[in-house]
Design a protein around this motif. Structure first.
Motif: not given
Length: 388
Positions: A80-92
């Motif tokens: 989950v951490s790896t995936r979120l690090a590649a996204m914007s906060a709004g996109e997440a």
């Protein structure tokens, strides 16, 4: 709460009791051990452009979180951490909430928005229906709500804290939970004191629910307002069918379309988490679920006021608050430049046997002349019939 008390008869609030009660989940022991109250998916995460906070304590929320990120159901917190690090906060936030999960962007404080929220009452109260006067069944100062029936349709902390306080004051509280959505054991032990606990699928057994409502004095709603409307249980429809009721409603955010939310998420969205940052680079959290507990006690007090209003002039009454409105009140209070680590306080605890489990919980936050010293014990979750 029932019969009038002279101000001279009432002792000032005990700060140690209040502090202990606000951190009741931190002091809870089950068979001598502190339960693990947070899932690995309930935390702050760094994204490509900021931070988000998620909540995954319930299995269905954890599954939705992973699904929203396009991850398998057994994905680890590292995935989950790896995936979120590649996204914007709004996109997440959009992807996770779109899949039915819980995620907010961690924002900075917005004083203008908070000031606008504070223009509205901390607890909204209004008369929804006309019905005859109903005097309070008891004039006892020991158990002022004896004989008052409260149907508890709440979960997690804020709503159960409100109904726990009503039960402490003598009310007959019947909590209903859906059979397919078990409450975490520790959560029930923390807030289930003095209530009966039954299982009922209100979507499938509406007629049975309305029979209970017909004989209730109060109903407390803690599910999303949109879910209540979908089930035909909006405050307006309830007041039309049961004009004698005091209807109390809690939500995470103000408004009739409040999405799902928890104390930790509202702290993050409102700016509290950045104010609680230890170093200014990563968000932090308050040392207690302050929004939940404050909302619960405020709602309990408003319910008592509404019962007195019904006893004086009749009518069906509606009271409501939200965690976000409580956050705005907190953000408007004086504060220091840096977060303060609270000094340890003496904590009064009590011990129960609940279906063979040894449960240690804190003492009630407030008392009045003649009130019990301790809570009545929680009953086994779902072990009572769904009837008065």
């Amino acid at each position: 709460m029932g019969a009038a008390l002279s101000p001279d008869d009432i002792a000032p609030p005990d700060p140690d009791r209040i502090a202990g009660a606000y951190r009741s989940d931190r002091h809870l022991l089950v068979d001598g051990e502190a339960p693990d109250v947070w899932s690995s998916l309930s935390r702050f995460w760094r994204t490509g452009d900021g931070w988000v906070r998620t909540h995954g304590n319930y299995p269905h929320h954890a599954s939705a979180l992973r699904a929203g990120l396009g991850l398998p159901l057994d994905a680890s917190s590292g995935d989950v951490s790896t995936r979120l690090a590649a996204m914007s906060a709004g996109e997440a936030r959009e992807d996770i909430t779109g899949a039915g999960g819980l995620c907010v962007v961690v924002h900075r404080e917005d004083p203008q928005r908070d000031a606008m929220l504070r223009e509205h009452p901390l607890v909204q109260t209004r008369r929804l229906a006309d019905s005859p006067v109903r005097p309070l069944p008891s004039d006892s100062t020991t158990a002022p709500l004896a004989g008052v029936r409260v149907l508890d349709l709440t979960r997690v902390i804020a709503g159960p804290v409100a109904t726990r306080m009503l039960a402490f004051a003598g009310a007959d509280v019947l909590r209903l939970d859906p059979p397919h959505l078990p409450e975490p054991e520790w959560q029930h032990f923390d807030t289930g004191h003095g209530k009966r606990s039954a299982l009922l699928d209100v979507a499938l057994e509406a007629s049975r629910l309305h029979r209970l409502l017909a004989e209730a004095d109060v109903v407390v709603l803690g599910y999303r307002p949109t879910a209540m409307r979908r089930l035909g249980l909006s405050p307006e429809l309830l007041a039309e069918r049961h004009p004698h009721l005091v209807i109390a409603q809690l939500s995470a955010w103000p408004g009739a379309d409040s999405p799902r939310g928890f104390d930790s998420l509202v702290q993050a969205e409102s700016g509290i988490s950045w104010l609680e940052s230890a170093d200014g680079s990563a968000p932090g959290a308050l040392p207690a679920q302050v929004l939940d507990h404050s909302a619960g006690y405020l709602l309990a007090a408003a319910i008592v006021d509404a019962l007195h209003g019904r006893a004086r002039s009749g009518g069906g009454w509606y009271v409501r608050t939200s965690l976000r409105r409580v956050a705005a009140e907190l953000l408007g209070m004086p504060r220091g430049e840096h977060p303060v680590v609270p000094a340890p306080r003496a904590v009064l605890t009590q011990e129960f046997d609940v279906a063979g489990r040894v449960v240690t919980t804190v003492a009630p936050a407030v008392r009045w002349p003649g009130s019990p010293e301790w809570f009545a014990p929680p009953r086994p979750w779902g072990g009572d019939p769904a009837e008065w």
